[in-house]
Design a protein around this motif. Structure first.
Motif, PDB file in Angstrom:
ATOM      1  N   ASN A   1      13.571  19.446   6.247  1.00  8.74           N
ATOM      2  CA  ASN A   1      14.224  20.251   7.140  1.00  8.74           C
ATOM      3  C   ASN A   1      15.169  21.363   6.320  1.00  8.74           C
ATOM      4  OD1 ASN A   1      13.461  19.153   9.441  1.00  8.74           O
ATOM      5  ND2 ASN A   1      15.028  18.057   9.994  1.00  8.74           N
ATOM      6  N   PRO A   2      15.681  20.776   5.261  1.00 11.81           N
ATOM      7  CA  PRO A   2      16.589  21.873   4.409  1.00 11.81           C
ATOM      8  C   PRO A   2      15.633  23.110   3.939  1.00 11.81           C
ATOM      9  CG  PRO A   2      17.094  19.551   3.538  1.00 11.81           C
ATOM     10  CD  PRO A   2      15.683  19.522   4.459  1.00 11.81           C
ATOM     11  N   LEU A   3      14.479  22.823   3.940  1.00 13.03           N
ATOM     12  CA  LEU A   3      13.496  23.777   3.449  1.00 13.03           C
ATOM     13  C   LEU A   3      13.100  24.702   4.627  1.00 13.03           C
ATOM     14  CD1 LEU A   3      11.146  22.032   1.117  1.00 13.03           C
ATOM     15  CD2 LEU A   3      13.046  23.353   0.372  1.00 13.03           C
ATOM     16  N   LEU A   4      12.858  23.982   5.893  1.00 15.54           N
ATOM     17  CA  LEU A   4      12.357  24.685   6.857  1.00 15.54           C
ATOM     18  C   LEU A   4      13.436  25.725   7.527  1.00 15.54           C
ATOM     19  CD1 LEU A   4       9.586  22.184   8.207  1.00 15.54           C
ATOM     20  CD2 LEU A   4       9.277  24.050   6.933  1.00 15.54           C
ATOM     21  N   ILE A   5      14.626  25.343   7.182  1.00 16.65           N
ATOM     22  CA  ILE A   5      15.682  26.231   8.038  1.00 16.65           C
ATOM     23  C   ILE A   5      15.979  27.477   7.328  1.00 16.65           C
ATOM     24  CG2 ILE A   5      16.848  24.233   9.047  1.00 16.65           C
ATOM     25  CD1 ILE A   5      19.059  24.480   6.689  1.00 16.65           C
ATOM     26  N   MET A   6      15.131  27.609   6.146  1.00 22.55           N
ATOM     27  CA  MET A   6      15.357  28.839   5.266  1.00 22.55           C
ATOM     28  C   MET A   6      14.393  29.897   6.255  1.00 22.55           C
ATOM     29  SD  MET A   6      14.725  27.999   1.356  1.00 22.55           S
ATOM     30  CE  MET A   6      15.089  26.517   0.739  1.00 22.55           C
TER      31      MET A   6
ATOM     32  N   PRO B   1       1.112  -1.122  -0.075  1.00 18.63           N
ATOM     33  CA  PRO B   1      -0.056   0.088  -0.092  1.00 18.63           C
ATOM     34  C   PRO B   1       0.793   1.318  -0.083  1.00 18.63           C
ATOM     35  CG  PRO B   1      -0.002  -1.104   2.083  1.00 18.63           C
ATOM     36  CD  PRO B   1       0.789  -1.781   1.145  1.00 18.63           C
ATOM     37  N   SER B   2       0.285   2.413  -0.661  1.00 16.43           N
ATOM     38  CA  SER B   2       1.036   3.625  -0.680  1.00 16.43           C
ATOM     39  C   SER B   2       0.354   4.528   0.509  1.00 16.43           C
ATOM     40  CB  SER B   2       0.882   4.352  -2.024  1.00 16.43           C
ATOM     41  OG  SER B   2      -0.818   4.428  -2.195  1.00 16.43           O
ATOM     42  N   SER B   3       1.130   5.430   0.928  1.00 16.31           N
ATOM     43  CA  SER B   3       0.639   6.392   2.216  1.00 16.31           C
ATOM     44  C   SER B   3       1.020   7.911   1.517  1.00 16.31           C
ATOM     45  CB  SER B   3       1.622   6.340   3.425  1.00 16.31           C
ATOM     46  OG  SER B   3       1.344   5.093   3.797  1.00 16.31           O
ATOM     47  N   THR B   4       0.009   8.700   1.821  1.00 14.55           N
ATOM     48  CA  THR B   4       0.257  10.107   1.063  1.00 14.55           C
ATOM     49  C   THR B   4       0.361  11.156   2.293  1.00 14.55           C
ATOM     50  OG1 THR B   4      -1.349   9.389  -0.546  1.00 14.55           O
ATOM     51  CG2 THR B   4      -1.371  11.937  -0.157  1.00 14.55           C
ATOM     52  N   ARG B   5       1.168  12.103   2.091  1.00 17.47           N
ATOM     53  CA  ARG B   5       1.544  13.124   3.192  1.00 17.47           C
ATOM     54  C   ARG B   5       1.640  14.583   2.415  1.00 17.47           C
ATOM     55  NH1 ARG B   5       1.360   9.130   5.910  1.00 17.47           N
ATOM     56  NH2 ARG B   5       2.699   8.600   7.651  1.00 17.47           N
ATOM     57  N   ASP B   6       0.408  15.327   2.894  1.00 15.35           N
ATOM     58  CA  ASP B   6       0.222  16.801   2.390  1.00 15.35           C
ATOM     59  C   ASP B   6       0.892  17.741   3.402  1.00 15.35           C
ATOM     60  OD1 ASP B   6      -1.002  15.390   0.288  1.00 15.35           O
ATOM     61  OD2 ASP B   6      -3.095  16.113   0.952  1.00 15.35           O
ATOM     62  N   PHE B   7       1.493  18.896   2.692  1.00 12.81           N
ATOM     63  CA  PHE B   7       2.137  19.792   3.608  1.00 12.81           C
ATOM     64  C   PHE B   7       1.856  21.277   2.838  1.00 12.81           C
ATOM     65  CE2 PHE B   7       4.391  15.885   4.230  1.00 12.81           C
ATOM     66  CZ  PHE B   7       4.825  15.886   5.605  1.00 12.81           C
ATOM     67  N   SER B   8       1.537  22.176   3.841  1.00 19.96           N
ATOM     68  CA  SER B   8       1.340  23.268   3.543  1.00 19.96           C
ATOM     69  C   SER B   8       2.312  24.308   3.728  1.00 19.96           C
ATOM     70  CB  SER B   8      -0.303  23.588   3.754  1.00 19.96           C
ATOM     71  OG  SER B   8      -0.601  25.089   3.412  1.00 19.96           O
ATOM     72  N   PHE B   9       3.055  24.941   2.836  1.00 17.46           N
ATOM     73  CA  PHE B   9       3.966  25.892   3.023  1.00 17.46           C
ATOM     74  C   PHE B   9       3.623  27.227   3.198  1.00 17.46           C
ATOM     75  CE2 PHE B   9       6.413  22.063   1.482  1.00 17.46           C
ATOM     76  CZ  PHE B   9       7.581  22.026   2.014  1.00 17.46           C
ATOM     77  N   SER B  10       4.194  28.003   4.308  1.00 17.40           N
ATOM     78  CA  SER B  10       3.892  29.481   4.130  1.00 17.40           C
ATOM     79  C   SER B  10       5.223  30.094   3.950  1.00 17.40           C
ATOM     80  CB  SER B  10       3.151  29.862   5.461  1.00 17.40           C
ATOM     81  OG  SER B  10       2.726  31.008   5.727  1.00 17.40           O
TER      82      SER B  10
ATOM     83  N   PHE C   1       8.976  14.688  13.737  1.00 21.99           N
ATOM     84  CA  PHE C   1       7.738  14.802  13.058  1.00 21.99           C
ATOM     85  C   PHE C   1       6.752  13.700  13.281  1.00 21.99           C
ATOM     86  CE2 PHE C   1       5.322  13.821   9.225  1.00 21.99           C
ATOM     87  CZ  PHE C   1       4.501  14.962   9.278  1.00 21.99           C
ATOM     88  N   LYS C   2       5.511  14.048  13.721  1.00 24.48           N
ATOM     89  CA  LYS C   2       4.823  12.901  14.084  1.00 24.48           C
ATOM     90  C   LYS C   2       3.565  12.680  13.092  1.00 24.48           C
ATOM     91  CE  LYS C   2       5.763  12.477  18.881  1.00 24.48           C
ATOM     92  NZ  LYS C   2       5.588  12.829  20.255  1.00 24.48           N
TER      93      LYS C   2
ATOM     94  N   ALA D   1      10.333   9.939   9.047  1.00 22.92           N
ATOM     95  CA  ALA D   1      11.968  10.170   9.117  1.00 22.92           C
ATOM     96  C   ALA D   1      12.299  10.684   7.448  1.00 22.92           C
ATOM     97  CB  ALA D   1      12.836   8.877   8.984  1.00 22.92           C
ATOM     98  N   LYS D   2      11.626  10.144   6.737  1.00 22.13           N
ATOM     99  CA  LYS D   2      12.278  10.662   5.270  1.00 22.13           C
ATOM    100  C   LYS D   2      11.654  11.944   4.965  1.00 22.13           C
ATOM    101  CE  LYS D   2      13.952   8.496   2.484  1.00 22.13           C
ATOM    102  NZ  LYS D   2      15.352   8.756   2.253  1.00 22.13           N
ATOM    103  N   VAL D   3      10.062  12.428   5.592  1.00 20.33           N
ATOM    104  CA  VAL D   3       9.723  13.562   5.497  1.00 20.33           C
ATOM    105  C   VAL D   3      10.594  14.496   6.149  1.00 20.33           C
ATOM    106  CG1 VAL D   3       7.961  15.001   6.321  1.00 20.33           C
ATOM    107  CG2 VAL D   3       7.189  12.887   5.267  1.00 20.33           C
ATOM    108  N   GLN D   4      10.997  14.359   7.272  1.00 25.24           N
ATOM    109  CA  GLN D   4      11.782  15.346   7.849  1.00 25.24           C
ATOM    110  C   GLN D   4      13.220  15.496   7.199  1.00 25.24           C
ATOM    111  OE1 GLN D   4      11.640  14.282  11.877  1.00 25.24           O
ATOM    112  NE2 GLN D   4      11.864  16.396  12.297  1.00 25.24           N
ATOM    113  N   GLU D   5      13.565  14.479   6.536  1.00 28.15           N
ATOM    114  CA  GLU D   5      15.016  14.597   5.662  1.00 28.15           C
ATOM    115  C   GLU D   5      14.606  15.575   4.638  1.00 28.15           C
ATOM    116  OE1 GLU D   5      16.687  10.539   5.092  1.00 28.15           O
ATOM    117  OE2 GLU D   5      17.484  11.539   3.008  1.00 28.15           O
ATOM    118  N   ILE D   6      13.752  15.244   3.950  1.00 28.07           N
ATOM    119  CA  ILE D   6      13.112  16.419   2.934  1.00 28.07           C
ATOM    120  C   ILE D   6      12.847  17.880   3.008  1.00 28.07           C
ATOM    121  CG2 ILE D   6      11.366  16.575   0.937  1.00 28.07           C
ATOM    122  CD1 ILE D   6      11.039  13.744   1.043  1.00 28.07           C
TER     123      ILE D   6
END
Lengths: 638, 241
Positions: free
Chosen positions: A618-623, A541-550, A637-638, A611-616
């Protein structure tokens, strides 16, 4: 057919290695696999004569010569007095019976018989049945052993209308229907001829007196019976492919010799019945014709030598041996010669065919395919079998699935099933099409090429289309430009009767290509093929994660977009930006991004995905100026 | 002017769909053969026994004609064609040599297991002219296979049996793993078939060959399970762009 290497080379003059033997068998057209000492042969249906050690050795003679490996019973044999009547001589033009009585029952076999049973994996049953199987392995001619004490009355061979239960020697009950070739005694069926004997007259370990039947059955009289009655029968396999009509007495003498190797023969008697002779086939000698067929320049002596080594008798004509039912013409002889010299040794000769400019880009099928593919549709191909039918439906007499015994008259059912299949696999934007010939009956069978297309779900995954749905307008926009008015009708398919909980509307179009003269606007797309390296589809099965950047620092917007578009990880099946919004009041840009995770090897856990989400991320959120509201970069991240 | 005006949205890429990989492979083979001089001909999938078997010298007793191998329709009035050869028969009846035809499409056999499906696709070719030989056939097959698998591919011809060709051959290529893989069947058209089509077999001879499209597609794309082609799974289909 399985055979042991060490048994086969006993029949050959030279003793080739397994590798050389294998190479020559392939050259002669005898496909096989090798498992240790066993050659598992897959012979073509025209070569029933090769279904034995002796048969293959006859072919291999051209390379390795022959050895007289088979001893036969040489003494004079008394004439058997047997009360037998053949009521169907066209089904069985030749039959012989051998009666043998031995002094005692035998448990211990000679090594060659014991080794045969263990090498081929056959279970030991009783002396006469085991010898019968061995003789078939050696010489290719099936025999059947009746316990002589069970044959007390007139034995009859007949092709009779049956409607009775027959218990085979293996103990299964078979209901015989229609016409079958059978042996009867007192009108009771005691053997399904050429397929399997019956329990009532079968030999056992106690049998000392046996009646061995050895026949030539017409292949057409036997064919299909073993499958019809679900009986696995080595004998039927051989009779269906044809045995040698001239071999029965020799085979029975070999049988007697093997019996003699094991026990003292108290009495032996033989009787043959023949209603017709095997046809003698001769083909006029014509070497230039053989060369013309093959494109070779072989000398007569070479050709005749090949044929002589294969058992053909050469006189003014070329006489075909009685075991070769497959040879009738010069083309057959050309194949024989080519097998011996080796297909791969025939020199290639070019032909001069003129190249054809076959430009299909303008044809309506190609045009429609291009139109749909350019608009994101994927083509499917479906099997045409269905349960749905009407008076136009063509019925299948012998369907694989008795519930699908009609040829479809519409593409709709298949395409709806394809849509539901993909919805169950979490696809939320589905555009499929199929182009296929459809058949229906009228005064004759009608053939019609049809296009079916189906859509449901989101219009697309980009930020413009994500919240819009595939609908009638969408289909109209695509088709209106290219097809004349009135050619197509868009219908909505209700989900009420479908096995689905989805709510998105389903729209479907089916068009007969006969109704289209040509597309009103041409689509220019040359069809080229790119043989990509396919990646197996995950079953997990696949899993979906959505994120909204501001994002309130405008200099970071394109950087974030670029980074998100670059994301490529093994376990991310897809990612896309589905929302983009510029808030003029707050001077903030909102970006919605979706990641779809799926592994090819396992079901991913939340811990692995997070863990993979955080890896992707983090480099964006430290901006500076980039955040995901509610998410703290410093916390797991939970 | 607000600095928001300088912010462009993400570029929208409209992903194209895909043609089915089997149809892509079939069209590729047909294009290849048309460049060699073959013209495509068409015929029905629901056939008569006459065109599917009798005209092709497949005798009534041949195992392929049994109910367990062939789908029969409408109380045995018709069969679902078991190969695309009847298309060639129909076309030969309407033409005079020299002829060079290809026929392609769906064919049906009563199989359904891990390696066989009740429906699959074939591309067949036939060339009839004066003095066509087995040596010509070999040359043509080599050219087709070099186009498909490159000039270094190792090719093996071995004798086989088809009622409609004599001599008949199956052709293997040597895989990277050192195993021979069966690729196609071919042969010299049986003179009986030519005579059945009112073509003088004393004057003309022909060569014929047939390729399994699924087989070629599996090898070219690296698909291991033939059933994948017919699941209609978008995760599978959309890979073949």
């Amino acid at each position: 057919m399985k055979l042991a290497y060490k048994d086969l080379i006993k029949f050959l003059g030279e003793k080739p290695s397994r590798e050389l033997l294998s190479k020559r068998l392939f050259q002669l057209g005898h496909e096989h696999e090798i498992h240790g000492d066993i050659f598992d042969m897959e012979l073509t249906p025209n070569r029933g004569d090769c279904l034995s050690l002796n048969g293959l050795a006859r072919d291999l003679n051209v390379f390795f010569g022959r050895s007289e490996a088979v001893d036969i019973y040489e003494d004079i044999i008394d004439v058997l007095k047997i009360d037998f009547e053949n009521l169907a001589p066209s089904d069985c033009p030749k039959i012989s019976f051998l009666e043998i009585e031995i002094d005692k029952t035998i448990d211990d076999y000679k090594p060659y018989l014991e080794n045969y049973l263990s090498a081929i994996g056959n279970k030991k049953t009783n002396l006469f049945t085991d010898i019968s199987n061995y003789i078939s392995y050696e010489l290719g001619q099936p025999t059947h052993c009746f316990d002589r004490n069970a044959i007390n009355n007139k034995l009859v061979f007949e092709n009779k209308e049956c409607n009775s239960t027959f218990k085979t020697l293996l103990g299964s009950d078979v209901v015989l229907k229609d016409h079958n070739c059978v042996f009867t005694q007192n009108s009771e069926i005691i053997s399904l001829a050429g397929v399997m004997g019956g329990a009532s007259t079968a030999c056992s370990v106690k049998t000392r007196k046996v009646l061995i039947e050895c026949a030539y059955f017409n292949p057409e009289s036997i064919i299909g019976k073993s499958i019809k009655y679900n009986l696995i029968s080595d004998a039927a396999h051989r009779f269906e492919r044809g045995v040698d009509m001239e071999s029965q007495e020799m085979v029975l003498r070999r049988f007697a010799k093997v019996v003699q190797d094991h026990a003292e023969i108290k009495s032996i008697k033989l009787k043959s019945f023949r209603s017709s002779n095997s046809p003698k086939i001769s083909i006029p000698k014509n070497i230039s014709k053989i060369n013309k067929i093959l494109g070779t320049n072989l000398k007569e002596i070479e050709c005749l030598s090949c044929l002589r080594d294969l058992g053909f008798n050469i006189s003014n004509d070329i006489e075909v041996p009685s075991h070769r039912h497959d040879i009738r013409t010069n083309n057959d002889l050309a194949e024989e010669v080519a097998r011996v010299i080796g297909y791969n040794n025939i020199k290639n000769t070019p032909i001069n065919l003129k190249k054809i400019i076959d430009d299909k880009s303008g044809c309506k099928v190609t045009q429609l395919e291009s139109l749909l593919v350019n608009n994101g549709f994927s083509e499917v191909i479906n099997f045409p079998f269905t349960s749905k039918n009407d008076k136009r439906s063509i019925s299948i007499d012998n369907p694989l699935d008795s519930n699908r015994n009609y040829f479809r008259t519409s593409l709709m059912e298949s395409l709806v099933n394809n849509l539901l299949y993909n919805e169950r696999r979490q696809k939320d934007s589905i555009k499929l099409f199929e182009i296929s010939d459809i058949y229906s009956k009228g005064s004759e069978i009608n053939q019609q090429k049809k296009l079916g297309l189906i859509v449901s779900g989101r219009l697309g995954n980009n930020f413009n289309d994500f919240t819009k749905k595939l609908d009638k307008n969408y289909l109209n926009r695509i088709l209106d430009n290219y097809l004349s008015e009135g050619i197509f009708k868009i219908i909505e398919i209700s989900r009420n009767s479908l096995d689905t909980k989805k709510k998105d509307k389903i729209f479907y179009v089916e068009i007969s290509l006969d109704d289209i003269n040509a597309l009103e606007n041409q689509i220019n797309k040359e069809k080229t093929i790119n043989f990509i390296s396919y990646k197996p589809v995950s079953e997990y099965p696949s899993s979906t994660r959505d994120f909204s950047f501001s994002i309130d620092d405008m200099s970071k917007v394109h950087k974030v977009i670029n980074e998100l578009e670059k994301v490529s990880e093994n376990i991310i099946k897809n990612s896309y930006i589905f929302d983009f919004y510029k808030n003029e009041k707050t001077k903030i840009v909102k970006l919605g991004c979706r990641f779809i995770f799926q592994s090819n090897h396992k079901t991913l856990s939340d811990i692995e995905i997070n863990a993979k989400v955080q890896e992707i991320l983090n480099p964006l959120l430290i901006m500076d100026g980039v955040s995901i509201p509610g998410m703290d970069i410093n916390k797991p991240f939970k | 002017m607000s600095n928001l005006d300088n912010i462009n949205p993400p570029v929208i890429i409209n992903e194209p769909g895909t043609l089915h990989p089997i149809n892509q492979t079939k069209d590729y083979l047909l294009k290849l053969l048309s460049e060699m001089g073959f013209t495509e001909v068409y015929g029905p999938e629901i056939e008569t026994e006459e065109f599917n078997f009798d005209m092709l010298n497949i005798k009534k007793s041949h195992p392929a004609r049994q109910m367990h191998d062939t789908f029969y329709a409408e109380s045995k009035k018709n069969v679902l064609r078991t190969h695309t050869s009847p298309v060639q028969i129909r076309s030969m009846l309407k033409s005079k040599p020299p002829i060079a035809f290809t026929s392609a499409g769906k064919v049906y056999r009563k199989d359904d297991d891990a390696t066989h499906l009740p429906m699959f696709h074939q591309v067949e070719g036939i060339y009839v002219d004066e003095n066509i030989t087995f040596a010509n056939l070999k040359d043509l097959i080599h050219k087709i296979l070099y186009e498909l698998f490159g000039n270094d591919v190792e090719i093996r011809f071995r004798p086989s049996y088809f009622p409609f060709t004599e001599p008949s051959a199956e052709v293997d290529i040597l895989s990277d793993s050192g195993k021979w893989l069966e690729i196609l069947g071919c042969g010299i058209v049986n003179p009986i078939v030519l005579d059945n089509c009112s073509i003088d077999s004393n004057k003309y001879s022909g060569l014929a060959f047939g390729l399994g499209v699924e087989r070629i597609a599996m090898l070219k794309y690296g698909v291991n399970d033939i059933r994948e082609f017919y699941k209609s799974n978008l995760d599978f289909l959309t890979q073949f762009k």
